[in-house]
Design an enzyme around this catalytic site. Structure first.
Site, short mmCIF file in Angstrom:
data_model
loop_
_atom_site.label_atom_id
_atom_site.label_comp_id
_atom_site.label_asym_id
_atom_site.label_seq_id
_atom_site.Cartn_x
_atom_site.Cartn_y
_atom_site.Cartn_z
CG PHE A 198 -1.85 1.26 1.14
CD1 PHE A 198 -2.99 1.23 0.37
CD2 PHE A 198 -1.52 2.44 1.78
CE1 PHE A 198 -3.82 2.35 0.26
CE2 PHE A 198 -2.33 3.56 1.69
CZ PHE A 198 -3.47 3.51 0.93
CG ASP B 230 5.87 4.06 1.53
OD1 ASP B 230 5.81 4.82 2.52
OD2 ASP B 230 4.90 3.87 0.77
CE LYS C 100 -0.42 7.08 6.36
NZ LYS C 100 -1.64 7.75 5.91
#
Length: 412
Positions: A151, A236, A265
């Site tokens: 993801f 990531d 984030k």
């Protein structure tokens, strides 16, 4: 005389607000039926005043809790001075942000963006440019190797290399140039890398897939393989990074330094969207004016908040908290195996918990926990994710685990 205009409208209830969203919001999410109105630290409050312990932390965007005083102060101070110039001009906050983030990560240069998906897209562009200009891959033939069940976001390019059909179906034609191999399989990765490979793009821990932690030595093997084969290793760390796993970065558990690091984030402190591509000068140095950009990327408000986030991480306090409390989380979940939990994976303050399907789906268990004042979120069938703010106390964490045990004991 009091007129109708003088009478305040009655407060809208949670049910009112949920109904009001239905006709005017695109249905691209299926949130739990709680309407949050206020928050502080690890706690949120709905419009009726009921309090909930936040055990999701905005998928790690709220690593430092809701409205952390140092981050709120940095935002307020900057709001009174300057919020946006665009990158047409310099601003007085960006240099410090880039300097300190580069130092924190042990890399050289920073490309500031806004969202996590933007960071991933930017990393892909940089890797391709590097492949053509530095590695010498023929034009338009560069490939990037990724892992199944990944993801990385939901833009059209990113869903092109997703194996989640919900994310892909109906959004083709898909962007070429990607090879998908099983996660945690070095032999498959080695077979996929060839002379056209620009980069290997991986999550050090696969979050959306259910907090999937690779075998010890996997990330070290990826680093060795990419060096030997002459391609980049892009990590990531948008969910796994910035303290979540008990280290600043999840790759640090194997002392690995990637060529390219993707952050987001928590970098915005739960206040503004902030993301970044961080890499060596030999990689990010391939970009020239006009080849990539973002009007809001690196804006002074984002840079001020991002710098305050880096300051919090520089102390090591949050990494230590995640490591120490992670032991409590892991031990608490271990005690639930066979009592409604069929398995779990945990690192630091991050866990994927597989619920016995006989008890319910992850969504159903999340809804039951919500009614008990605990907020979590499901993923992939009967799995729930736990990712509380790193500011959570041991008592709060034990209370949440106790509530989970209670809900599981109640059965279906």
């Amino acid at each position: 005389m009091t007129t109708t205009a003088d009478v305040p409208a009655p407060a809208r209830t949670s049910a009112d607000l949920i109904r009001a969203e239905e006709p005017v919001l695109a249905h691209n999410y299926h949130p739990l039926p709680v309407v949050v109105a206020r928050a502080e630290g690890t706690w949120v409050e709905d419009v009726e005043g009921k309090r909930y312990l936040d055990m999701l932390a905005g998928y790690s965007a709220l690593n430092f809790g809701h409205r952390h005083p140092a981050l709120i102060e940095a935002a307020h101070r900057q709001l009174d001075r300057l919020t946006l110039t665009s990158r047409a001009f310099h601003n007085d906050k960006l240099a410090e942000f880039a300097e300190r983030l580069a130092e924190l990560t042990g890399l050289d240069m920073v490309l500031p963006m806004n969202t996590g998906a933007e960071a991933v897209e930017s990393g892909i562009k940089v890797a391709r440019k590097w492949a053509y200009e530095v590695k010498g891959v023929p034009a338009d033939r560069a490939t990037i190797v990724v892992a199944a069940e990944n993801f990385h976001g939901r833009t059209t390019t990113i869903v092109s290399f997703s194996t989640d059909e919900t994310a892909r179906a109906g959004f083709g034609p898909f962007t070429p140039g990607f090879k998908i191999v099983p996660y945690n399989d070095l032999a498959a990765l080695e077979a996929a890398v060839d002379e056209t490979t620009a980069a290997v793009l991986l999550e050090p821990i696969q979050g959306e897939a259910g907090v999937i932690i690779p075998d010890a030595g996997y990330l070290t093997g990826v680093r060795e393989l990419t060096r030997r084969k002459g391609c980049l290793f892009i990590a990531d760390e948008i969910q796994s990074g910035l303290g979540r796993t008990g280290r600043t970065l999840a790759v640090e558990h194997e002392s690995v330094v990637p060529d390219v690091l993707l952050l987001g984030k928590a970098l915005g402190g739960g206040i503004v969207p902030v993301s970044a591509v961080v890499a060596g000068r030999d990689v990010l140095g391939v970009l020239r004016p006009g080849e990539h950009g973002s009007t809001f990327g690196g804006n002074p408000l984002a840079a001020a908040v991002g710098t305050a986030v880096v300051e919090l991480l520089e102390t090591g306090e949050f990494q230590r908290r995640a490591a120490d409390l992670g032991v409590l989380l892991r031990d608490g979940l271990a005690g639930l195996v066979g009592k409604g939990v069929v398995g779990f994976r945990a690192r630091g303050l991050w866990a994927g918990v597989d619920i016995d399907p006989a008890i319910g789906t992850g969504r159903e268990v999340s809804a039951r926990l919500m009614r008990e004042g605990i907020l979590v979120k499901d993923t992939h069938g009967s799995t729930i994710r736990l990712a509380p703010p790193l500011t959570i106390t041991g008592e709060e964490l034990e209370s949440a685990l106790g509530t989970l045990a209670k809900v599981l004991a109640q059965g279906a």
